[in-house]
Design a protein around this motif. Structure first.
Motif, PDB file in Angstrom:
ATOM      1  N   ARG A  30      55.466  35.477  16.342  1.00  0.00           N
ATOM      2  CA  ARG A  30      55.890  34.089  16.566  1.00  0.00           C
ATOM      3  C   ARG A  30      55.462  33.684  17.979  1.00  0.00           C
ATOM      4  O   ARG A  30      56.002  34.185  18.958  1.00  0.00           O
ATOM      5  N   TRP A  31      54.524  32.769  18.061  1.00  0.00           N
ATOM      6  CA  TRP A  31      53.810  32.427  19.300  1.00  0.00           C
ATOM      7  C   TRP A  31      54.183  31.002  19.701  1.00  0.00           C
ATOM      8  O   TRP A  31      53.915  30.053  18.968  1.00  0.00           O
ATOM      9  N   LEU A  32      54.775  30.838  20.879  1.00  0.00           N
ATOM     10  CA  LEU A  32      55.163  29.519  21.400  1.00  0.00           C
ATOM     11  C   LEU A  32      54.257  29.171  22.568  1.00  0.00           C
ATOM     12  O   LEU A  32      54.128  29.952  23.504  1.00  0.00           O
ATOM     13  N   THR A  33      53.633  28.008  22.518  1.00  0.00           N
ATOM     14  CA  THR A  33      52.615  27.665  23.516  1.00  0.00           C
ATOM     15  C   THR A  33      52.787  26.255  24.061  1.00  0.00           C
ATOM     16  O   THR A  33      53.360  25.377  23.392  1.00  0.00           O
ATOM     17  N   GLN A  34      52.270  26.043  25.254  1.00  0.00           N
ATOM     18  CA  GLN A  34      52.225  24.702  25.820  1.00  0.00           C
ATOM     19  C   GLN A  34      50.833  24.081  25.699  1.00  0.00           C
ATOM     20  O   GLN A  34      50.632  22.928  26.076  1.00  0.00           O
ATOM     21  N   SER A  35      49.852  24.830  25.194  1.00  0.00           N
ATOM     22  CA  SER A  35      48.478  24.340  25.110  1.00  0.00           C
ATOM     23  C   SER A  35      48.292  23.476  23.870  1.00  0.00           C
ATOM     24  O   SER A  35      48.322  23.976  22.746  1.00  0.00           O
ATOM     25  N   GLN A  36      48.093  22.185  24.096  1.00  0.00           N
ATOM     26  CA  GLN A  36      47.802  21.275  23.003  1.00  0.00           C
ATOM     27  C   GLN A  36      46.290  21.150  22.830  1.00  0.00           C
ATOM     28  O   GLN A  36      45.513  21.625  23.661  1.00  0.00           O
ATOM     29  N   GLU A  37      45.873  20.483  21.777  1.00  0.00           N
ATOM     30  CA  GLU A  37      44.454  20.445  21.437  1.00  0.00           C
ATOM     31  C   GLU A  37      43.601  19.839  22.549  1.00  0.00           C
ATOM     32  O   GLU A  37      42.437  20.210  22.716  1.00  0.00           O
ATOM     33  N   SER A  38      44.164  18.931  23.336  1.00  0.00           N
ATOM     34  CA  SER A  38      43.400  18.287  24.412  1.00  0.00           C
ATOM     35  C   SER A  38      43.259  19.167  25.648  1.00  0.00           C
ATOM     36  O   SER A  38      42.468  18.866  26.552  1.00  0.00           O
ATOM     37  N   ALA A  39      44.010  20.255  25.731  1.00  0.00           N
ATOM     38  CA  ALA A  39      44.017  21.100  26.922  1.00  0.00           C
ATOM     39  C   ALA A  39      42.762  21.960  27.004  1.00  0.00           C
ATOM     40  O   ALA A  39      42.234  22.424  25.992  1.00  0.00           O
ATOM     41  N   ALA A  40      42.302  22.182  28.225  1.00  0.00           N
ATOM     42  CA  ALA A  40      41.112  23.014  28.428  1.00  0.00           C
ATOM     43  C   ALA A  40      41.348  24.443  27.960  1.00  0.00           C
ATOM     44  O   ALA A  40      40.414  25.144  27.559  1.00  0.00           O
ATOM     45  N   GLN A  41      42.605  24.898  27.997  1.00  0.00           N
ATOM     46  CA  GLN A  41      42.933  26.277  27.627  1.00  0.00           C
ATOM     47  C   GLN A  41      43.020  26.474  26.106  1.00  0.00           C
ATOM     48  O   GLN A  41      43.061  27.605  25.622  1.00  0.00           O
ATOM     49  N   TYR A  42      43.056  25.394  25.362  1.00  0.00           N
ATOM     50  CA  TYR A  42      43.284  25.470  23.913  1.00  0.00           C
ATOM     51  C   TYR A  42      42.250  26.338  23.182  1.00  0.00           C
ATOM     52  O   TYR A  42      42.633  27.210  22.393  1.00  0.00           O
ATOM     53  N   PRO A  43      40.939  26.151  23.417  1.00  0.00           N
ATOM     54  CA  PRO A  43      39.968  26.972  22.679  1.00  0.00           C
ATOM     55  C   PRO A  43      40.133  28.472  22.929  1.00  0.00           C
ATOM     56  O   PRO A  43      40.008  29.283  22.000  1.00  0.00           O
ATOM     57  N   ALA A  44      40.419  28.848  24.184  1.00  0.00           N
ATOM     58  CA  ALA A  44      40.600  30.273  24.494  1.00  0.00           C
ATOM     59  C   ALA A  44      41.822  30.829  23.782  1.00  0.00           C
ATOM     60  O   ALA A  44      41.809  31.959  23.269  1.00  0.00           O
ATOM     61  N   GLU A  45      42.885  30.048  23.731  1.00  0.00           N
ATOM     62  CA  GLU A  45      44.095  30.525  23.071  1.00  0.00           C
ATOM     63  C   GLU A  45      43.900  30.620  21.558  1.00  0.00           C
ATOM     64  O   GLU A  45      44.343  31.586  20.923  1.00  0.00           O
ATOM     65  N   ILE A  46      43.240  29.636  20.979  1.00  0.00           N
ATOM     66  CA  ILE A  46      42.979  29.686  19.538  1.00  0.00           C
ATOM     67  C   ILE A  46      42.091  30.892  19.197  1.00  0.00           C
ATOM     68  O   ILE A  46      42.304  31.577  18.184  1.00  0.00           O
ATOM     69  N   ALA A  47      41.099  31.165  20.046  1.00  0.00           N
ATOM     70  CA  ALA A  47      40.249  32.344  19.830  1.00  0.00           C
ATOM     71  C   ALA A  47      41.082  33.622  19.864  1.00  0.00           C
ATOM     72  O   ALA A  47      40.854  34.559  19.077  1.00  0.00           O
ATOM     73  N   ALA A  48      42.069  33.673  20.764  1.00  0.00           N
ATOM     74  CA  ALA A  48      42.934  34.852  20.846  1.00  0.00           C
ATOM     75  C   ALA A  48      43.796  34.978  19.597  1.00  0.00           C
ATOM     76  O   ALA A  48      44.012  36.092  19.083  1.00  0.00           O
ATOM     77  N   ILE A  49      44.291  33.865  19.105  1.00  0.00           N
ATOM     78  CA  ILE A  49      45.106  33.893  17.891  1.00  0.00           C
ATOM     79  C   ILE A  49      44.273  34.359  16.698  1.00  0.00           C
ATOM     80  O   ILE A  49      44.734  35.151  15.862  1.00  0.00           O
ATOM     81  N   GLU A  50      43.033  33.887  16.629  1.00  0.00           N
ATOM     82  CA  GLU A  50      42.145  34.336  15.546  1.00  0.00           C
ATOM     83  C   GLU A  50      41.860  35.832  15.659  1.00  0.00           C
ATOM     84  O   GLU A  50      41.841  36.562  14.653  1.00  0.00           O
ATOM     85  N   ALA A  51      41.665  36.301  16.905  1.00  0.00           N
ATOM     86  CA  ALA A  51      41.428  37.733  17.113  1.00  0.00           C
ATOM     87  C   ALA A  51      42.652  38.547  16.729  1.00  0.00           C
ATOM     88  O   ALA A  51      42.543  39.645  16.155  1.00  0.00           O
ATOM     89  N   ALA A  52      43.829  38.011  17.024  1.00  0.00           N
ATOM     90  CA  ALA A  52      45.061  38.698  16.635  1.00  0.00           C
ATOM     91  C   ALA A  52      45.170  38.776  15.112  1.00  0.00           C
ATOM     92  O   ALA A  52      45.599  39.799  14.556  1.00  0.00           O
ATOM     93  N   GLY A  53      44.778  37.698  14.442  1.00  0.00           N
ATOM     94  CA  GLY A  53      44.793  37.712  12.983  1.00  0.00           C
ATOM     95  C   GLY A  53      43.874  38.777  12.414  1.00  0.00           C
ATOM     96  O   GLY A  53      44.228  39.497  11.471  1.00  0.00           O
ATOM     97  N   GLU A  54      42.701  38.894  13.003  1.00  0.00           N
ATOM     98  CA  GLU A  54      41.747  39.913  12.556  1.00  0.00           C
ATOM     99  C   GLU A  54      42.261  41.324  12.824  1.00  0.00           C
ATOM    100  O   GLU A  54      41.870  42.281  12.144  1.00  0.00           O
ATOM    101  N   ALA A  55      43.142  41.451  13.819  1.00  0.00           N
ATOM    102  CA  ALA A  55      43.697  42.770  14.159  1.00  0.00           C
ATOM    103  C   ALA A  55      44.943  43.095  13.347  1.00  0.00           C
ATOM    104  O   ALA A  55      45.575  44.139  13.582  1.00  0.00           O
ATOM    105  N   GLY A  56      45.302  42.214  12.404  1.00  0.00           N
ATOM    106  CA  GLY A  56      46.423  42.520  11.528  1.00  0.00           C
ATOM    107  C   GLY A  56      47.736  41.856  11.886  1.00  0.00           C
ATOM    108  O   GLY A  56      48.796  42.285  11.419  1.00  0.00           O
ATOM    109  N   PHE A  57      47.689  40.785  12.696  1.00  0.00           N
ATOM    110  CA  PHE A  57      48.902  40.051  13.051  1.00  0.00           C
ATOM    111  C   PHE A  57      48.937  38.731  12.283  1.00  0.00           C
ATOM    112  O   PHE A  57      47.933  38.028  12.178  1.00  0.00           O
ATOM    113  N   ASP A  58      50.099  38.416  11.771  1.00  0.00           N
ATOM    114  CA  ASP A  58      50.320  37.148  11.077  1.00  0.00           C
ATOM    115  C   ASP A  58      50.969  36.201  12.079  1.00  0.00           C
ATOM    116  O   ASP A  58      52.177  36.240  12.308  1.00  0.00           O
ATOM    117  N   VAL A  59      50.142  35.353  12.721  1.00  0.00           N
ATOM    118  CA  VAL A  59      50.602  34.530  13.841  1.00  0.00           C
ATOM    119  C   VAL A  59      51.123  33.184  13.359  1.00  0.00           C
ATOM    120  O   VAL A  59      50.440  32.465  12.621  1.00  0.00           O
TER     121      VAL A  59
END
Length: 351
Positions: A30-59
């Motif tokens: 369960r991941w709580l974030t302040q990064s919204q789609e307009s934020a510069a950090q959003y793509p990096a965080e989404i990439a991390a969430i996708e990587a977590a999914g590939e590693a077997g986490f249901d985010v």
């Protein structure tokens, strides 16, 4: 021979009476974030969430703003187990423990390279304190970028802040503003735009990237790029959740978080110059930033020296006294870590 799908293979095997090993169950996160789609950090965080999914986490990803949750409550939400992981604005969370703010006190680390050294020096002690007091651990520690001034009033130096209401989000930042004759107004990032728009505040402090993507140049006119800190954030995880992972899952999660931290540091170091140029009429490539025509105010050496002097003589001893009152040995620990990295020493006798 026609190619069989996984479902077909499972069906055939079952029909043949073969024993099957069920795929490993995904670990919920369960991941709580302040990064919204307009934020510069959003793509990096989404990439991390996708990587977590590939590693077997249901985010399951949620945003503070959508849930209506206060950013300052992030650390307690993780410690209580309401969320497994959350992004924490350390300066805001430090209201629960002054020790935390020691990682990024105003005037101590005013460029990103200096800040990286300070963060690395403090990391072990920082996590020990998080674990002891909050049952949490910072898996990724990173900055938004240099914290600079944006004002709706004319500004040529720090002296022009005298008498103005200025947005603040840490105790040490509020002390700096008070020493400059300004009135600090404590606001979370989402509250700043309307406050500047309505005149509740005349200036705000944040990074060039955050201010541009947050559209602050729509309600401000002058940008003074004197950095006073880095606005350190952290992706903080609940320790019980972390310790409950098997060895393989934990290693995979730590890799995801390490890669995310690296990406967010790179973002803070490389993109703020572009954001500043976009906000002040400079070259602005297509992408997440918007072109504005703010006045870029040259930074004086006198103002840099003024911030350093206030930090050394006012902010550090004041913070040291507050921290020592709640955590005996805090000052010595800071001197051995951040202080050594930055060539500074807190002496409570200077108060």
């Amino acid at each position: 021979m026609p190619r069989l799908s996984r479902v077909s293979i499972l069906s055939l095997a079952a029909a043949a009476g073969l024993a099957l090993t069920a795929p490993a169950e995904a670990q919920s996160l369960r991941w709580l974030t302040q990064s919204q789609e307009s934020a510069a950090q959003y793509p990096a965080e989404i990439a991390a969430i996708e990587a977590a999914g590939e590693a077997g986490f249901d985010v399951t990803r949620n945003e503070f703003q959508v849930l209506g949750v206060n950013l300052a409550d992030a650390l307690r939400l993780v410690g209580s187990g309401a969320f497994d992981l959350a992004t924490v604005q350390i300066g805001s969370a430090a209201k629960d423990d002054p020790f935390l703010e020691g990682i990024d006190l105003i005037g101590v680390s005013t460029d990103m390279n200096d800040l990286k050294g300070a963060v690395d020096a403090y990391r072990e002690a920082f996590n020990a304190r998080l674990g002891e007091k909050f049952g949490a651990k910072a898996m990724a520690i990173w900055p938004f970028g240099p914290q600079v001034f944006l004002c709706s009033a004319d500004m040529s130096s720090l002296a022009d802040l005298d008498g103005l209401k200025v947005r603040s989000f840490t105790a040490s930042m509020s002390m700096l503003l008070e020493e400059l004759g300004a009135t600090p107004v404590t606001l979370s990032f989402p509250e700043v735009y309307p406050a500047l728009q309505r005149g509740v505040a005349s200036c705000g402090v944040t990074s060039p990237t955050s201010s541009n993507t947050g559209k602050w140049p729509e309600v401000t006119t002058h940008l003074y790029p004197l950095s006073v800190s880095g606005s350190v954030q952290a992706h903080v995880v609940n320790l019980d959740w972390l310790n409950g992972l098997d060895e393989e899952k934990r290693a995979a999660f730590e890799t995801v978080m390490s890669d995310l931290e690296t990406a967010l540091w790179e973002l803070a170091i490389t993109t703020n110059g572009t954001a500043q140029a976009c906000s002040t009429g400079g070259e602005c490539p297509e992408g997440i930033y918007t072109s504005y025509e703010m006045t870029l105010v040259p930074v004086s050496d006198a103002d840099k020296a003024k911030v350093a002097e206030i930090s050394a003589t006012k902010i550090l001893p004041e913070w040291g006294a507050r921290c020592e009152a709640s955590y005996e040995g805090c000052v010595d620990l800071w001197n051995e870590t951040v202080g050594t990295a930055r060539g500074l020493t807190i002496s409570l006798d200077t108060q």
